[in-house]
Motif scaffolding. Structure first.
Motif, PDB file in Angstrom:
ATOM      1  N   LEU A  42     -18.483  -3.238 -26.578  1.00 10.15           N
ATOM      2  CA  LEU A  42     -18.591  -4.191 -27.688  1.00 10.15           C
ATOM      3  C   LEU A  42     -19.794  -5.121 -27.504  1.00 10.15           C
ATOM      4  CD1 LEU A  42     -14.861  -5.207 -28.313  1.00 10.15           C
ATOM      5  CD2 LEU A  42     -16.375  -3.989 -29.898  1.00 10.15           C
ATOM      6  N   THR A  43     -19.982  -5.595 -26.272  1.00  3.67           N
ATOM      7  CA  THR A  43     -21.109  -6.485 -25.997  1.00  3.67           C
ATOM      8  C   THR A  43     -22.436  -5.751 -26.174  1.00  3.67           C
ATOM      9  OG1 THR A  43     -19.777  -7.738 -24.414  1.00  3.67           O
ATOM     10  CG2 THR A  43     -22.165  -7.986 -24.273  1.00  3.67           C
ATOM     11  N   GLY A  44     -22.518  -4.559 -25.610  1.00  3.07           N
ATOM     12  CA  GLY A  44     -23.759  -3.795 -25.698  1.00  3.07           C
ATOM     13  C   GLY A  44     -24.122  -3.416 -27.120  1.00  3.07           C
ATOM     14  N   THR A  45     -23.139  -2.991 -27.896  1.00  7.62           N
ATOM     15  CA  THR A  45     -23.437  -2.603 -29.276  1.00  7.62           C
ATOM     16  C   THR A  45     -23.799  -3.811 -30.141  1.00  7.62           C
ATOM     17  OG1 THR A  45     -21.041  -2.609 -29.738  1.00  7.62           O
ATOM     18  CG2 THR A  45     -22.059  -0.489 -29.241  1.00  7.62           C
ATOM     19  N   PHE A  46     -23.184  -4.955 -29.843  1.00  7.97           N
ATOM     20  CA  PHE A  46     -23.559  -6.167 -30.592  1.00  7.97           C
ATOM     21  C   PHE A  46     -25.018  -6.523 -30.319  1.00  7.97           C
ATOM     22  CE2 PHE A  46     -24.180 -10.723 -31.000  1.00  7.97           C
ATOM     23  CZ  PHE A  46     -23.672 -10.981 -32.267  1.00  7.97           C
ATOM     24  N   ALA A  47     -25.409  -6.530 -29.039  1.00  6.91           N
ATOM     25  CA  ALA A  47     -26.793  -6.880 -28.694  1.00  6.91           C
ATOM     26  C   ALA A  47     -27.772  -5.881 -29.301  1.00  6.91           C
ATOM     27  CB  ALA A  47     -26.948  -6.930 -27.173  1.00  6.91           C
ATOM     28  N   ALA A  48     -27.463  -4.592 -29.208  1.00  4.32           N
ATOM     29  CA  ALA A  48     -28.363  -3.570 -29.742  1.00  4.32           C
ATOM     30  C   ALA A  48     -28.471  -3.671 -31.262  1.00  4.32           C
ATOM     31  CB  ALA A  48     -27.869  -2.179 -29.334  1.00  4.32           C
ATOM     32  N   SER A  49     -27.349  -3.871 -31.940  1.00  5.35           N
ATOM     33  CA  SER A  49     -27.388  -3.946 -33.402  1.00  5.35           C
ATOM     34  C   SER A  49     -28.131  -5.186 -33.882  1.00  5.35           C
ATOM     35  CB  SER A  49     -25.965  -3.930 -33.970  1.00  5.35           C
ATOM     36  OG  SER A  49     -25.233  -5.080 -33.572  1.00  5.35           O
ATOM     37  N   PHE A  80     -28.760   0.828 -43.589  1.00  2.00           N
ATOM     38  CA  PHE A  80     -29.229   1.338 -42.305  1.00  2.00           C
ATOM     39  C   PHE A  80     -28.094   1.968 -41.508  1.00  2.00           C
ATOM     40  CE2 PHE A  80     -29.416   0.482 -37.732  1.00  2.00           C
ATOM     41  CZ  PHE A  80     -30.515   1.257 -37.379  1.00  2.00           C
ATOM     42  N   GLY A  81     -26.920   1.329 -41.507  1.00  2.00           N
ATOM     43  CA  GLY A  81     -25.801   1.845 -40.724  1.00  2.00           C
ATOM     44  C   GLY A  81     -25.404   3.252 -41.123  1.00  2.00           C
ATOM     45  N   VAL A  82     -25.418   3.545 -42.417  1.00  2.00           N
ATOM     46  CA  VAL A  82     -25.066   4.881 -42.897  1.00  2.00           C
ATOM     47  C   VAL A  82     -26.097   5.901 -42.421  1.00  2.00           C
ATOM     48  CG1 VAL A  82     -24.759   6.303 -44.964  1.00  2.00           C
ATOM     49  CG2 VAL A  82     -23.841   3.965 -44.893  1.00  2.00           C
ATOM     50  N   ILE A  83     -27.359   5.545 -42.532  1.00  2.00           N
ATOM     51  CA  ILE A  83     -28.426   6.454 -42.099  1.00  2.00           C
ATOM     52  C   ILE A  83     -28.363   6.677 -40.596  1.00  2.00           C
ATOM     53  CG2 ILE A  83     -30.923   6.784 -41.988  1.00  2.00           C
ATOM     54  CD1 ILE A  83     -31.134   5.068 -44.522  1.00  2.00           C
ATOM     55  N   PHE A  84     -28.098   5.608 -39.849  1.00  2.00           N
ATOM     56  CA  PHE A  84     -28.025   5.713 -38.390  1.00  2.00           C
ATOM     57  C   PHE A  84     -26.913   6.671 -37.970  1.00  2.00           C
ATOM     58  CE2 PHE A  84     -26.665   3.832 -34.213  1.00  2.00           C
ATOM     59  CZ  PHE A  84     -27.801   4.190 -33.507  1.00  2.00           C
ATOM     60  N   MET A  85     -25.767   6.584 -38.621  1.00  2.00           N
ATOM     61  CA  MET A  85     -24.672   7.507 -38.330  1.00  2.00           C
ATOM     62  C   MET A  85     -25.083   8.942 -38.634  1.00  2.00           C
ATOM     63  SD  MET A  85     -21.643   6.436 -37.158  1.00  2.00           S
ATOM     64  CE  MET A  85     -20.439   7.539 -37.906  1.00  2.00           C
ATOM     65  N   ALA A  86     -25.738   9.146 -39.772  1.00  2.00           N
ATOM     66  CA  ALA A  86     -26.087  10.496 -40.213  1.00  2.00           C
ATOM     67  C   ALA A  86     -27.078  11.168 -39.261  1.00  2.00           C
ATOM     68  CB  ALA A  86     -26.659  10.454 -41.625  1.00  2.00           C
ATOM     69  N   SER A 115     -23.420   0.893 -36.281  1.00  2.00           N
ATOM     70  CA  SER A 115     -23.554   1.091 -37.724  1.00  2.00           C
ATOM     71  C   SER A 115     -22.805   0.006 -38.498  1.00  2.00           C
ATOM     72  CB  SER A 115     -23.025   2.470 -38.115  1.00  2.00           C
ATOM     73  OG  SER A 115     -23.762   3.492 -37.470  1.00  2.00           O
ATOM     74  N   VAL A 116     -21.591  -0.321 -38.060  1.00  2.00           N
ATOM     75  CA  VAL A 116     -20.807  -1.358 -38.737  1.00  2.00           C
ATOM     76  C   VAL A 116     -21.441  -2.733 -38.537  1.00  2.00           C
ATOM     77  CG1 VAL A 116     -18.592  -2.561 -38.746  1.00  2.00           C
ATOM     78  CG2 VAL A 116     -18.649  -0.063 -38.629  1.00  2.00           C
ATOM     79  N   MET A 117     -21.821  -3.031 -37.293  1.00  3.81           N
ATOM     80  CA  MET A 117     -22.407  -4.343 -37.007  1.00  3.81           C
ATOM     81  C   MET A 117     -23.749  -4.526 -37.715  1.00  3.81           C
ATOM     82  SD  MET A 117     -21.517  -4.805 -32.964  1.00  3.81           S
ATOM     83  CE  MET A 117     -19.820  -4.869 -32.377  1.00  3.81           C
ATOM     84  N   ALA A 118     -24.486  -3.428 -37.892  1.00  4.96           N
ATOM     85  CA  ALA A 118     -25.765  -3.520 -38.592  1.00  4.96           C
ATOM     86  C   ALA A 118     -25.579  -3.981 -40.037  1.00  4.96           C
ATOM     87  CB  ALA A 118     -26.476  -2.171 -38.563  1.00  4.96           C
ATOM     88  N   SER A 119     -24.409  -3.727 -40.598  1.00  2.00           N
ATOM     89  CA  SER A 119     -24.108  -4.204 -41.945  1.00  2.00           C
ATOM     90  C   SER A 119     -23.543  -5.626 -41.928  1.00  2.00           C
ATOM     91  CB  SER A 119     -23.094  -3.268 -42.619  1.00  2.00           C
ATOM     92  OG  SER A 119     -23.626  -1.958 -42.742  1.00  2.00           O
ATOM     93  N   MET A 120     -22.983  -6.042 -40.809  1.00  2.00           N
ATOM     94  CA  MET A 120     -22.419  -7.384 -40.692  1.00  2.00           C
ATOM     95  C   MET A 120     -23.505  -8.453 -40.551  1.00  2.00           C
ATOM     96  SD  MET A 120     -19.246  -6.585 -38.105  1.00  2.00           S
ATOM     97  CE  MET A 120     -19.139  -8.327 -37.686  1.00  2.00           C
ATOM     98  N   HIS A 121     -24.562  -8.130 -39.807  1.00  2.00           N
ATOM     99  CA  HIS A 121     -25.592  -9.140 -39.542  1.00  2.00           C
ATOM    100  C   HIS A 121     -26.249  -9.664 -40.824  1.00  2.00           C
ATOM    101  CE1 HIS A 121     -24.988  -8.593 -35.343  1.00  2.00           C
ATOM    102  NE2 HIS A 121     -25.534  -7.397 -35.285  1.00  2.00           N
ATOM    103  N   PRO A 122     -26.641  -8.798 -41.773  1.00  2.00           N
ATOM    104  CA  PRO A 122     -27.233  -9.335 -43.008  1.00  2.00           C
ATOM    105  C   PRO A 122     -26.267 -10.240 -43.769  1.00  2.00           C
ATOM    106  CG  PRO A 122     -27.682  -6.990 -42.800  1.00  2.00           C
ATOM    107  CD  PRO A 122     -26.685  -7.334 -41.743  1.00  2.00           C
ATOM    108  N   ALA A 123     -24.970  -9.876 -43.767  1.00  2.00           N
ATOM    109  CA  ALA A 123     -23.990 -10.695 -44.467  1.00  2.00           C
ATOM    110  C   ALA A 123     -23.815 -12.049 -43.800  1.00  2.00           C
ATOM    111  CB  ALA A 123     -22.653  -9.960 -44.522  1.00  2.00           C
ATOM    112  N   ALA A 124     -23.915 -12.077 -42.470  1.00  2.54           N
ATOM    113  CA  ALA A 124     -23.697 -13.324 -41.736  1.00  2.54           C
ATOM    114  C   ALA A 124     -24.951 -14.193 -41.673  1.00  2.54           C
ATOM    115  CB  ALA A 124     -23.220 -13.015 -40.317  1.00  2.54           C
ATOM    116  N   LEU A 125     -26.108 -13.556 -41.545  1.00  7.91           N
ATOM    117  CA  LEU A 125     -27.348 -14.297 -41.328  1.00  7.91           C
ATOM    118  C   LEU A 125     -28.231 -14.369 -42.562  1.00  7.91           C
ATOM    119  CD1 LEU A 125     -28.297 -12.851 -37.808  1.00  7.91           C
ATOM    120  CD2 LEU A 125     -27.114 -14.995 -38.310  1.00  7.91           C
ATOM    121  N   GLY A 126     -28.004 -13.474 -43.509  1.00  8.81           N
ATOM    122  CA  GLY A 126     -28.844 -13.449 -44.695  1.00  8.81           C
ATOM    123  C   GLY A 126     -30.206 -12.849 -44.398  1.00  8.81           C
ATOM    124  N   ALA A 127     -31.072 -12.884 -45.384  1.00 12.14           N
ATOM    125  CA  ALA A 127     -32.432 -12.366 -45.199  1.00 12.14           C
ATOM    126  C   ALA A 127     -33.207 -13.296 -44.270  1.00 12.14           C
ATOM    127  CB  ALA A 127     -33.133 -12.249 -46.546  1.00 12.14           C
TER     128      ALA A 127
END
Length: 225
Positions: A42-49, A80-86, A115-127
């Motif tokens: 969880l920590t590693g994926t958060f930092a990477a995302s 991005f998360g969808v593309i990254f999974m694909a 992939s999930v966290m990559a979608s969370m960051h824009p919602a939390a931090l904005g552009a």
């Protein structure tokens, strides 16, 4: 260490004197517990995302399948998360074949979390209106640290990570250096979509990421399993 003067047949003192034979060799690797693996991934994926979010906000690229996903996200109207999974799906079979189901499932979970966290960051931090140098170098630094944590919990972020770890296991080539070579092709491909100066900056960032991995993830150095 014994200091008795009555012993006349003692062998010369060594740094290991006073220890048993078992303690003269490095201790066996201690396995991570399930809780440690979960928290580590969880920590590693958060930092990477978060690092990838900084890169995308800078309109930069990096190496590996993450870099490929970033490139595609600039031209395909998908998150991005969808593309990254694909782009990582084809490598899942390789992970199962060469590294086993345990590694493959951990990797699948790590890819899904990024992939999930990559979608969370824009919602939390904005552009983000971010300086490109800071975004590229900071993003790659965070991604590199995240990868280190993920690797040490027997997982990866798929794609070139799997190939690099396989070559490290089989040929003892450092994973960071292997991935650095593979990443060159991805960064050069960015010339078709990204301005040349940003490509140069992205190349410097990708080099930083792989140096972080290469200097800190050497075969046999880390004993946790």
């Amino acid at each position: 260490m014994s200091t008795s003067l009555t012993v006349t047949t003692a062998v010369p003192a060594t740094p290991e004197e006073g220890t048993t034979a078992a303690h003269a060799t490095p201790p066996s690797a201690v396995r991570h517990s399930l809780a440690e693996d979960v928290l580590g991934i969880l920590t590693g994926t958060f930092a990477a995302s978060l690092g990838l979010y900084l890169l995308k906000s800078s309109e930069a690229v990096t190496g590996g399948t993450a870099g490929l996903a970033l490139l595609l996200s600039y031209t395909i109207p998908l998150p991005f998360g969808v593309i990254f999974m694909a782009v990582n799906l084809p490598f899942f079979g390789l992970a199962v074949w060469k590294k086993g189901w345990n590694f493959a499932l951990r990797t699948g979970a790590s890819v899904a979390l990024v992939s999930v966290m990559a979608s969370m960051h824009p919602a939390a931090l904005g552009a983000l209106d971010i300086d490109p140098v800071y975004g590229v170098l900071g993003g790659n630094l965070l991604a590199g640290v995240g990868l280190l944590i993920i690797f040490r919990h027997k997982s990866s972020l798929g794609g070139f990570n799997i190939l690099a770890l396989l070559l490290q296991d089989k040929l003892k080539w450092r994973a960071g250096y292997v991935q650095m070579v593979l990443d060159v092709a991805i960064v050069l491909a960015a010339l078709a979509l990204v301005p040349p100066l940003m490509v140069l900056l992205s190349a410097a960032g990708a080099t930083l990421l792989n140096l972080i991995v290469a200097l800190n993830h050497r075969p046999g150095r880390y004993l946790g399993r």
